[in-house]
Design a protein around this motif. Structure first.
Motif, mmCIF file in Angstrom:
data_model
loop_
_atom_site.group_PDB
_atom_site.id
_atom_site.type_symbol
_atom_site.label_atom_id
_atom_site.label_comp_id
_atom_site.label_asym_id
_atom_site.label_seq_id
_atom_site.Cartn_x
_atom_site.Cartn_y
_atom_site.Cartn_z
ATOM 1 N N MET A 416 23.539 23.058 -15.651
ATOM 2 C CA MET A 416 24.451 24.175 -15.468
ATOM 3 C C MET A 416 23.796 25.359 -14.752
ATOM 4 S SD MET A 416 26.035 26.493 -18.459
ATOM 5 C CE MET A 416 24.859 27.832 -18.279
ATOM 6 N N PHE A 417 24.608 26.022 -13.912
ATOM 7 C CA PHE A 417 24.157 27.303 -13.357
ATOM 8 C C PHE A 417 25.299 28.307 -13.516
ATOM 9 C CE2 PHE A 417 26.468 26.981 -9.300
ATOM 10 C CZ PHE A 417 26.581 25.611 -9.110
ATOM 11 N N ILE A 418 24.983 29.596 -13.380
ATOM 12 C CA ILE A 418 25.982 30.644 -13.577
ATOM 13 C C ILE A 418 26.251 31.324 -12.249
ATOM 14 C CG2 ILE A 418 26.535 32.804 -14.765
ATOM 15 C CD1 ILE A 418 24.797 31.871 -17.084
ATOM 16 N N SER A 419 27.516 31.244 -11.813
ATOM 17 C CA SER A 419 27.913 31.833 -10.537
ATOM 18 C C SER A 419 28.920 32.945 -10.796
ATOM 19 C CB SER A 419 28.526 30.757 -9.632
ATOM 20 O OG SER A 419 28.799 31.290 -8.359
ATOM 21 N N GLY A 420 28.529 34.176 -10.500
ATOM 22 C CA GLY A 420 29.429 35.312 -10.701
ATOM 23 C C GLY A 420 29.888 35.469 -12.135
ATOM 24 N N GLY A 421 29.027 35.075 -13.083
ATOM 25 C CA GLY A 421 29.356 35.212 -14.502
ATOM 26 C C GLY A 421 30.049 33.999 -15.100
ATOM 27 N N PHE A 422 30.375 32.986 -14.288
ATOM 28 C CA PHE A 422 31.039 31.781 -14.778
ATOM 29 C C PHE A 422 30.060 30.606 -14.832
ATOM 30 C CE2 PHE A 422 34.671 34.155 -13.018
ATOM 31 C CZ PHE A 422 35.527 34.112 -14.102
ATOM 32 N N ASN A 423 30.106 29.854 -15.926
ATOM 33 C CA ASN A 423 29.289 28.642 -16.031
ATOM 34 C C ASN A 423 29.836 27.578 -15.080
ATOM 35 O OD1 ASN A 423 28.077 29.974 -18.073
ATOM 36 N ND2 ASN A 423 28.648 28.571 -19.698
ATOM 37 N N VAL A 424 28.958 27.001 -14.279
ATOM 38 C CA VAL A 424 29.344 25.901 -13.380
ATOM 39 C C VAL A 424 28.520 24.676 -13.756
ATOM 40 C CG1 VAL A 424 29.555 25.114 -10.998
ATOM 41 C CG2 VAL A 424 29.841 27.544 -11.520
ATOM 42 N N TYR A 425 29.219 23.573 -14.033
ATOM 43 C CA TYR A 425 28.544 22.335 -14.397
ATOM 44 C C TYR A 425 28.624 21.379 -13.217
ATOM 45 C CZ TYR A 425 28.326 24.033 -19.134
ATOM 46 O OH TYR A 425 28.044 24.783 -20.255
ATOM 47 N N PRO A 426 27.469 21.081 -12.581
ATOM 48 C CA PRO A 426 27.488 20.230 -11.392
ATOM 49 C C PRO A 426 28.226 18.910 -11.582
ATOM 50 C CG PRO A 426 25.341 21.250 -11.604
ATOM 51 C CD PRO A 426 26.112 21.614 -12.850
ATOM 52 N N ALA A 427 28.104 18.289 -12.758
ATOM 53 C CA ALA A 427 28.763 16.983 -12.965
ATOM 54 C C ALA A 427 30.270 17.085 -12.771
ATOM 55 C CB ALA A 427 28.434 16.451 -14.363
ATOM 56 N N GLU A 428 30.850 18.221 -13.207
ATOM 57 C CA GLU A 428 32.295 18.395 -13.058
ATOM 58 C C GLU A 428 32.675 18.562 -11.582
ATOM 59 O OE1 GLU A 428 33.740 21.772 -15.182
ATOM 60 O OE2 GLU A 428 35.830 21.299 -14.760
ATOM 61 N N VAL A 429 31.868 19.338 -10.850
ATOM 62 C CA VAL A 429 32.131 19.552 -9.420
ATOM 63 C C VAL A 429 31.941 18.238 -8.656
ATOM 64 C CG1 VAL A 429 31.466 20.895 -7.381
ATOM 65 C CG2 VAL A 429 31.384 21.954 -9.643
ATOM 66 N N GLU A 430 30.901 17.495 -9.032
ATOM 67 C CA GLU A 430 30.622 16.199 -8.376
ATOM 68 C C GLU A 430 31.776 15.223 -8.588
ATOM 69 O OE1 GLU A 430 26.954 15.288 -10.275
ATOM 70 O OE2 GLU A 430 25.812 16.733 -9.090
ATOM 71 N N LYS A 431 32.340 15.245 -9.800
ATOM 72 C CA LYS A 431 33.446 14.326 -10.109
ATOM 73 C C LYS A 431 34.654 14.611 -9.209
ATOM 74 C CE LYS A 431 36.372 12.854 -13.945
ATOM 75 N NZ LYS A 431 36.927 13.249 -15.251
ATOM 76 N N ILE A 432 34.941 15.899 -8.996
ATOM 77 C CA ILE A 432 36.082 16.263 -8.139
ATOM 78 C C ILE A 432 35.780 15.929 -6.677
ATOM 79 C CG2 ILE A 432 37.544 18.164 -7.337
ATOM 80 C CD1 ILE A 432 37.096 19.472 -10.119
ATOM 81 N N LEU A 433 34.563 16.264 -6.220
ATOM 82 C CA LEU A 433 34.193 15.982 -4.822
ATOM 83 C C LEU A 433 34.226 14.483 -4.523
ATOM 84 C CD1 LEU A 433 31.247 18.479 -4.205
ATOM 85 C CD2 LEU A 433 33.436 18.456 -3.003
ATOM 86 N N ALA A 434 33.894 13.691 -5.525
ATOM 87 C CA ALA A 434 33.869 12.229 -5.338
ATOM 88 C C ALA A 434 35.260 11.671 -5.034
ATOM 89 C CB ALA A 434 33.285 11.552 -6.574
ATOM 90 N N ALA A 435 36.298 12.457 -5.362
ATOM 91 C CA ALA A 435 37.673 12.011 -5.070
ATOM 92 C C ALA A 435 38.037 12.195 -3.602
ATOM 93 C CB ALA A 435 38.658 12.782 -5.952
ATOM 94 N N HIS A 436 37.215 12.929 -2.845
ATOM 95 C CA HIS A 436 37.476 13.112 -1.414
ATOM 96 C C HIS A 436 37.269 11.775 -0.697
ATOM 97 C CE1 HIS A 436 36.816 14.233 2.770
ATOM 98 N NE2 HIS A 436 37.382 15.410 2.515
#
Length: 511
Positions: A416-436
């Motif tokens: 996890m990293f924090i962007s602009g005060g929000f927690n971002v979990y790479p696995a969640e972003v990767e899951k969405i990007l994988a749908a492209h």
């Protein structure tokens, strides 16, 4: 707070109406509401909900920016025995639909347009069999309220009488390292003692005006935001989103005394003040953290913004308040640590086996106490992963503890990293990007950014014959995920670095 705490959040609202009936509770634009008027509004909405059969164990979702109606809808739903499901205003339809389905939310309170977003339209393609009604807070709320029997409805008293500290108050979703957001089950009895301690540490007082820029869908904006105001008798001044010019106008016009937020909020105010001095003589205190705060920033918040009582604290969705500095702590301690365990919590630094390490050594931050969540919604395996057999919540944050018990966060165990005060979990972003359709493999890491703290960088291996353009991937991401999750940079690569077992070596990507 020497007095006995009310049982639940609605009991807090009722007690505030009895204790300070004519005092101002909330300011929105040119309008003000007293504690008595606010509680009457909550009762009237609760009556309309009861008329629809809403009761114990139901889930009521709220997808809207900070506003008076958000608070009223939440307290009303909780009065009926329902749990609220706060939705991040930055979510897209696919993400919100998933949460509404998993919670079985029977009603949704939302808005027609915030930042140009048509929230109901985002859900048009979603199959939501449990969702019986959607109420537009900015359009149909008055009509919805009038469908009940008003604030004197005796059924509201009956519902309130049946409400206990063990009722689930809210299910807030926190992104998961597995790529699936997890619903955190919190009860009234877990929240209120933590909020009470926070009030003691910050000195939030009756009649003080509190600018709530932290979103209500977040623990910070809800629990140590409007719930804290009700408990302390402070005045809520909600901001739909942080805007530095509007914040300055409110500070000057409404005589704001209390302002918490991430370090970036204070940096923006200080930068504006250098350009155009403004009257900040009303400001007294606030909180910031748990990001590392430069000592010079704490000094400037105190000397230039006049916030003598600024402190740092650390919490998470799974435990509202873990550690906090105390009033009177030296500046370097406030800047370099996130405080010591609050009363009701035990905090240790532990090794991989969960054993406490010596003071000064690095390990995972573990917390045990009254404020730790009940568990994750319908996910006993994830709950067991997070809370061990001894009751310790494994935060996933890495840090050290000094001889006096003050904790310093040094890293995150998870990706996890924090962007602009929000927690971002790479696995969640990767899951969405994988749908492209053009994405073969993807790995997302956080990279330092002066303004946002950290931003996402996506390394993508294209599918055969796919011609990926980074700008187009970023545009696609904006359409399919909340904007704080959108990678700010896309790097198209032939392959990803992996170890012998095939696991992607993110440490190499970060470097």
């Amino acid at each position: 707070m020497a007095d006995a705490l009310p049982l639940t959040i609605p009991h807090v609202a009722a007690a505030a109406a009895r204790r300070w009936p004519a005092a101002v509770a909330l300011i929105e634009g040119a309008d003000t509401w007293t504690f008595a008027a606010l509680w009457d509004d909550c009762r009237a909405v609760a009556s309309a909900l009861i008329a629809r059969g809403v009761g114990d164990g139901d889930r009521i979702a709220i997808w809207a920016p900070n506003c008076r109606q958000w608070v009223i809808a939440a307290i009303a739903a909780q009065t009926c025995g329902a749990a609220i499901v706060p939705l991040n205003t930055r979510l897209k339809g696919r993400e919100a639909g998933d949460i509404l389905r998993r919670t079985g939310a029977r009603m949704l309170f939302t808005v027609t347009g915030f930042l140009g977003i048509d929230y109901p339209a985002l859900l048009e393609a979603e199959d939501l069999p449990a969702l019986a009604e959607t109420v537009m807070l900015d359009r149909d709320f008055a009509a919805f309220v009038s469908s009940g029997s008003g604030p004197t409805d005796p059924r509201v008293d009956q519902a309130l009488a049946g409400l206990t500290p063990d009722h689930v108050s809210d299910i807030m979703f926190t992104s998961g390292t597995t790529g699936v957001p997890k619903g955190v089950l919190m009860t009234h009895g877990r929240i209120l003692p933590q909020v009470s301690v926070w009030i003691g540490n910050t000195g939030l007082g009756q009649g003080e005006r509190y600018l709530i820029a932290n979103p209500f869908f977040h623990s910070f904006g809800m629990k140590v935001g409007w719930v804290a105001c009700l408990l302390a008798g402070a005045v809520m001044v909600p901001m739909p989103q942080f805007d530095v010019a509007e914040a300055i106008r409110l500070i000057e016009q409404e005589r704001i005394a209390f302002l918490p937020g991430p370090p970036t909020i204070f940096q923006m105010l200080l930068a504006e003040r250098e350009q155009r001095p403004f009257d900040c003589s009303s400001l007294r205190g606030g909180t910031t953290g748990a990001a590392t705060v430069p000592p010079v920033l704490i000094e400037r918040i105190r000397s230039e913004l006049g916030m003598a009582d600024i402190i740092t604290a650390y919490g998470m969705t799974e435990c509202v308040n873990i550690t906090s500095c105390r009033p009177g702590d030296p500046v370097d301690l406030i800047a370099q640590t996130c405080g010591a365990a609050i009363p009701g919590n035990e905090v240790i630094i532990a090794d991989e086996a969960g054993r406490e390490v010596a003071r000064g050594q690095t390990g995972e931050i573990l917390v045990r106490g009254t404020g730790v969540m009940l568990g994750y919604l319908d996910d006993p395996a994830a709950t067991a992963d997070a809370i061990d057999a001894e009751g310790w919540l494994h935060t996933g944050d890495v840090g050290t503890m000094d001889a006096n018990g003050y904790v310093r966060i040094t890293d995150r165990k998870k990706d996890m990293f924090i962007s602009g005060g929000f927690n971002v979990y790479p696995a969640e972003v990767e899951k969405i990007l994988a749908a492209h359709p053009g994405v073969g493999m993807v790995a997302v890491v956080g990279a330092p950014d002066e303004r946002m703290g950290e931003v996402g960088v996506a390394y993508i291996v294209p599918r055969p014959d796919a011609n990926l353009v980074p700008g187009e991937i970023i545009a696609w991401s904006r359409d399919n995920m909340a904007n704080y999750k959108v990678p700010r940079r896309v790097v198209v690569v032939d392959d990803l670095p992996r170890n012998a077992s095939g696991k992607v070596l993110k440490i190499e990507l970060r470097s």
